[in-house]
Design a protein around this motif. Sequence first.
Motif, mmCIF file in Angstrom:
data_model
loop_
_atom_site.group_PDB
_atom_site.id
_atom_site.type_symbol
_atom_site.label_atom_id
_atom_site.label_comp_id
_atom_site.label_asym_id
_atom_site.label_seq_id
_atom_site.Cartn_x
_atom_site.Cartn_y
_atom_site.Cartn_z
ATOM 1 N N GLN A 93 -7.808 -4.959 -8.872
ATOM 2 C CA GLN A 93 -7.287 -6.307 -8.656
ATOM 3 C C GLN A 93 -6.326 -6.725 -9.766
ATOM 4 N N LEU A 94 -6.366 -6.009 -10.898
ATOM 5 C CA LEU A 94 -5.443 -6.302 -11.994
ATOM 6 C C LEU A 94 -4.045 -5.810 -11.646
ATOM 7 N N PRO A 95 -2.997 -6.499 -12.081
ATOM 8 C CA PRO A 95 -1.633 -6.007 -11.867
ATOM 9 C C PRO A 95 -1.429 -4.677 -12.589
ATOM 10 N N GLU A 96 -0.597 -3.817 -12.005
ATOM 11 C CA GLU A 96 -0.275 -2.552 -12.656
ATOM 12 C C GLU A 96 0.515 -2.814 -13.933
ATOM 13 N N ALA A 97 0.546 -1.808 -14.800
ATOM 14 C CA ALA A 97 1.273 -1.943 -16.064
ATOM 15 C C ALA A 97 2.752 -2.215 -15.803
ATOM 16 N N LYS A 98 3.313 -3.166 -16.532
ATOM 17 C CA LYS A 98 4.741 -3.468 -16.432
ATOM 18 C C LYS A 98 5.490 -2.530 -17.384
ATOM 19 N N LEU A 99 6.219 -1.580 -16.824
ATOM 20 C CA LEU A 99 6.875 -0.558 -17.626
ATOM 21 C C LEU A 99 8.389 -0.685 -17.671
ATOM 22 N N TYR A 100 8.963 -1.384 -16.688
ATOM 23 C CA TYR A 100 10.416 -1.469 -16.585
ATOM 24 C C TYR A 100 10.832 -2.917 -16.402
ATOM 25 N N TRP A 101 11.793 -3.345 -17.223
ATOM 26 C CA TRP A 101 12.317 -4.714 -17.096
ATOM 27 C C TRP A 101 13.822 -4.664 -16.904
ATOM 28 N N GLN A 102 14.295 -5.497 -15.987
ATOM 29 C CA GLN A 102 15.733 -5.630 -15.772
ATOM 30 C C GLN A 102 16.145 -7.086 -16.023
ATOM 31 N N PRO A 103 17.219 -7.305 -16.770
ATOM 32 C CA PRO A 103 17.658 -8.682 -17.046
ATOM 33 C C PRO A 103 18.209 -9.340 -15.787
#
Length: 300
Positions: free
Chosen positions: A290-300
């Motif tokens: 139920q936890l969100p997956e790891a945030k590995l990629y960010w786009q501006p």
Amino acid sequence: MTNPTFSILITTKNRLSDLAFTLGKIQYLLDKKEVVCLICDDGSTDGTASFLQAEYPEIQLIQHSNSQGLIYSRNRLLNMVTTEFAISIDDDLHFVTHNPLEIISYFFIQNPEVGVLGFRIFWNKTEPISTATLEQSIPMQSYAGGAHAFRMKAWRDIPEYPAWFIFYGEENFASYHLFKKRWKIYYLPEVLVNHRVDLKLRKNNSDYVMRSRRALRAGWYLFFMFYPLKKIPRKMAYSLWMQFKNKVFQGDFKALIAIGMALLDLVWNVPRIIKNSNRLTQTQYEEYNQLPEAKLYWQP
């Protein structure tokens, strides 16, 4: 004299130019009295150790005459830490945010149940033009191995990373143990880092098959070590199907080689998997997912 509260940990191998660039970018952090830096040179042959000894004598350097693998090296560094917090970054990654220590320490102090903080990661050879984000701190399943901060009390509460994974998967291994110990992992978007990697070009690198093999087998090891037994057959079947559908059937025959080698690795390491298994109960499995997956990629 102020006792250090942060250790910055870097594992490197034959990437002297990347490492030198990173150290130049974080020099202002290395100059702080509350910071110590530890680097593991995992068998480099490009003069990395000589460079560090000459240019950064204040850095604590450990060397391997022969490469022992990324995960083994990270274990060595973490087991040397005497500060309250440890920041692990890749040798080709630097902070864009200019006051990361204050942000990290404040979040840890305000949230004593948090064991790990994952950073906002921009993957590109150059820094983003815009650094603004509306993202908020949220709990996650896991974190990025080369862009996170550990509360060392949490690290000492779980087994060390499985060095036999060699590369990939150690973060998820830790995340399951942290979850079972009730430590939380949070995304901290206030801390932005630049991972100087071109993801599109990485597929053409000579180590593509090796990376794919290690990523696949790490995921499969984790299925067999932590998932409830009845969940494993469907998870394995789905994983294999997606590899064939998205890669092999699209003409990526290097992926087929990686799949075959990863399956052989899985069979070979069955004794280790059995020895290190620590299964989630069905309730824990459902709560974890139920936890969100790891945030590995960010786009501006």
